[in-house]
Design an enzyme around this catalytic site. Structure first.
Site, PDB file in Angstrom:
ATOM      1  N   TYR A  29      -0.088  -4.900  -5.038  1.00 38.51           N
ATOM      2  CA  TYR A  29       0.714  -4.878  -3.819  1.00 38.51           C
ATOM      3  C   TYR A  29       2.015  -5.664  -3.963  1.00 38.51           C
ATOM      4  O   TYR A  29       2.663  -5.984  -2.967  1.00 38.51           O
ATOM      5  CB  TYR A  29      -0.097  -5.426  -2.646  1.00 38.51           C
ATOM      6  CG  TYR A  29      -1.374  -4.662  -2.396  1.00 38.51           C
ATOM      7  CD1 TYR A  29      -1.344  -3.316  -2.032  1.00 38.51           C
ATOM      8  CD2 TYR A  29      -2.615  -5.269  -2.551  1.00 38.51           C
ATOM      9  CE1 TYR A  29      -2.513  -2.607  -1.821  1.00 38.51           C
ATOM     10  CE2 TYR A  29      -3.796  -4.571  -2.339  1.00 38.51           C
ATOM     11  CZ  TYR A  29      -3.735  -3.238  -1.973  1.00 38.51           C
ATOM     12  OH  TYR A  29      -4.898  -2.536  -1.766  1.00 38.51           O
ATOM     13  N   TYR A  49      -7.616   4.938  -9.273  1.00 37.83           N
ATOM     14  CA  TYR A  49      -7.425   4.027  -8.150  1.00 37.83           C
ATOM     15  C   TYR A  49      -8.454   2.904  -8.188  1.00 37.83           C
ATOM     16  O   TYR A  49      -8.117   1.738  -7.956  1.00 37.83           O
ATOM     17  CB  TYR A  49      -7.535   4.803  -6.842  1.00 37.83           C
ATOM     18  CG  TYR A  49      -7.324   3.953  -5.604  1.00 37.83           C
ATOM     19  CD1 TYR A  49      -6.088   3.385  -5.316  1.00 37.83           C
ATOM     20  CD2 TYR A  49      -8.367   3.739  -4.696  1.00 37.83           C
ATOM     21  CE1 TYR A  49      -5.885   2.624  -4.180  1.00 37.83           C
ATOM     22  CE2 TYR A  49      -8.178   2.984  -3.556  1.00 37.83           C
ATOM     23  CZ  TYR A  49      -6.929   2.429  -3.307  1.00 37.83           C
ATOM     24  OH  TYR A  49      -6.741   1.668  -2.176  1.00 37.83           O
ATOM     25  N   CYS A  74      19.586  -5.630   5.684  1.00 35.42           N
ATOM     26  CA  CYS A  74      20.044  -5.803   4.306  1.00 35.42           C
ATOM     27  C   CYS A  74      21.520  -5.451   4.195  1.00 35.42           C
ATOM     28  O   CYS A  74      21.920  -4.340   4.544  1.00 35.42           O
ATOM     29  CB  CYS A  74      19.233  -4.914   3.370  1.00 35.42           C
ATOM     30  SG  CYS A  74      19.742  -5.034   1.654  1.00 35.42           S
ATOM     31  N   ASP A  96      -2.942  -7.167   2.592  1.00 29.82           N
ATOM     32  CA  ASP A  96      -3.295  -6.530   1.320  1.00 29.82           C
ATOM     33  C   ASP A  96      -2.960  -7.500   0.194  1.00 29.82           C
ATOM     34  O   ASP A  96      -1.790  -7.809  -0.049  1.00 29.82           O
ATOM     35  CB  ASP A  96      -2.520  -5.227   1.133  1.00 29.82           C
ATOM     36  CG  ASP A  96      -2.920  -4.163   2.136  1.00 29.82           C
ATOM     37  OD1 ASP A  96      -4.111  -4.129   2.505  1.00 29.82           O
ATOM     38  OD2 ASP A  96      -2.050  -3.377   2.559  1.00 29.82           O
ATOM     39  N   CYS A 130       0.837  -1.205   0.000  1.00 33.25           N
ATOM     40  CA  CYS A 130       0.000   0.000   0.000  1.00 33.25           C
ATOM     41  C   CYS A 130       0.869   1.252   0.000  1.00 33.25           C
ATOM     42  O   CYS A 130       1.702   1.454   0.891  1.00 33.25           O
ATOM     43  CB  CYS A 130      -0.916   0.005   1.225  1.00 33.25           C
ATOM     44  SG  CYS A 130      -1.904   1.505   1.374  1.00 33.25           S
ATOM     45  N   CYS A 153      -1.975   1.933   7.639  1.00 34.01           N
ATOM     46  CA  CYS A 153      -0.616   1.686   7.140  1.00 34.01           C
ATOM     47  C   CYS A 153      -0.309   0.205   7.347  1.00 34.01           C
ATOM     48  O   CYS A 153      -0.211  -0.258   8.481  1.00 34.01           O
ATOM     49  CB  CYS A 153       0.420   2.540   7.864  1.00 34.01           C
ATOM     50  SG  CYS A 153       2.122   2.176   7.352  1.00 34.01           S
ATOM     51  N   GLU A 161       0.979  -0.351  -7.068  1.00 31.25           N
ATOM     52  CA  GLU A 161       1.002   0.900  -6.314  1.00 31.25           C
ATOM     53  C   GLU A 161       2.464   1.207  -6.002  1.00 31.25           C
ATOM     54  O   GLU A 161       3.147   0.412  -5.345  1.00 31.25           O
ATOM     55  CB  GLU A 161       0.218   0.769  -5.011  1.00 31.25           C
ATOM     56  CG  GLU A 161      -1.282   0.640  -5.211  1.00 31.25           C
ATOM     57  CD  GLU A 161      -2.054   0.770  -3.906  1.00 31.25           C
ATOM     58  OE1 GLU A 161      -1.483   1.266  -2.903  1.00 31.25           O
ATOM     59  OE2 GLU A 161      -3.231   0.361  -3.883  1.00 31.25           O
TER      60      GLU A 161
END
Length: 214
Positions: free
Chosen positions: A136, A84, A208, A131, A53, A199, A96
């Protein structure tokens, strides 16, 4: 199917037709007052990422030192200038995404890649958490051969770390940057306008190792 949405990206012939008109944008960046259609200033560069998202993703990047401008939109599909509502059907093929313009003297592309990898789960295919849908998916959309090389190297390095932590294979797509279509005004800087808004962004907790060779 994923909760009524296609589990794969539609072909060009299957995708919604879209329209020739670009999305109208009446508002400047909500935090910085800059025109969202500003050209990339001399000495700065651009990057595009898909991590789920785009509301939460944009907040992560506007809080990253060295990012000069952030905006949300759609990329990686077939439908020109989608809305959208159209993207949410899964029949445009778009992801997105967040596009950022950044100052490489203050934040490197490797730094942005680290933000990308560590703030979502890139092993989930056509979803991110709860989601679900092709919009996504995890994606890095590169503008230069140097960006592409850095993205591929970071994916290989992070894949090794994720495997050690018990995660599956990375499903992130890395492709040349396709056309970027702006999302509607109300999506831009959404979580600054709506601090209690949804969120769904969350990382794996695996760091990472940018700069290491896999």
């Amino acid at each position: 199917m994923l909760f009524g949405k296609p589990a794969t990206i539609p072909s060009k012939s299957e995708a919604l037709p879209g329209r020739p008109e670009a999305m109208p944008l009446a508002e400047p960046h909500f935090l910085w007052g800059r025109d969202l259609r500003s050209p990339v200033p001399e000495g700065m560069e651009e990057a595009v990422f898909g991590m789920g998202c785009f509301w939460g993703v944009e907040r992560i990047f506007w809080n990253t030192d060295g990012v000069w401008l952030s905006m949300v939109g759609y990329a990686g599909g077939h439908t020109p200038n989608p809305t959208y509502r159209e993207v949410c059907t899964g029949m445009t093929g778009h992801n997105e995404v967040v596009r950022v313009i950044y100052d490489p003297a203050k934040v490197s592309y490797d730094d942005l890649l680290r933000v990308f990898w560590e703030n979502h789960d890139p092993t989930q295919g056509m979803r991110q958490g709860n989601d679900r849908g092709t919009q996504y998916r995890s994606g890095i959309y590169t503008y230069t051969p140097a960006q592409a090389e850095a993205a591929e190297a970071s994916r290989a390095a992070y894949a090794e770390r994720l495997s050690q932590a018990g995660y599956g294979a990375i499903t992130t797509e890395i492709i040349d940057a396709p056309p970027f279509y702006y999302a509607e005004d109300y999506h831009q800087q959404y979580l600054e306008k709506n601090p209690a808004g949804y969120c769904g962004i969350g990382g794996t907790g695996v760091s990472c190792p940018i700069g290491l060779k896999a």
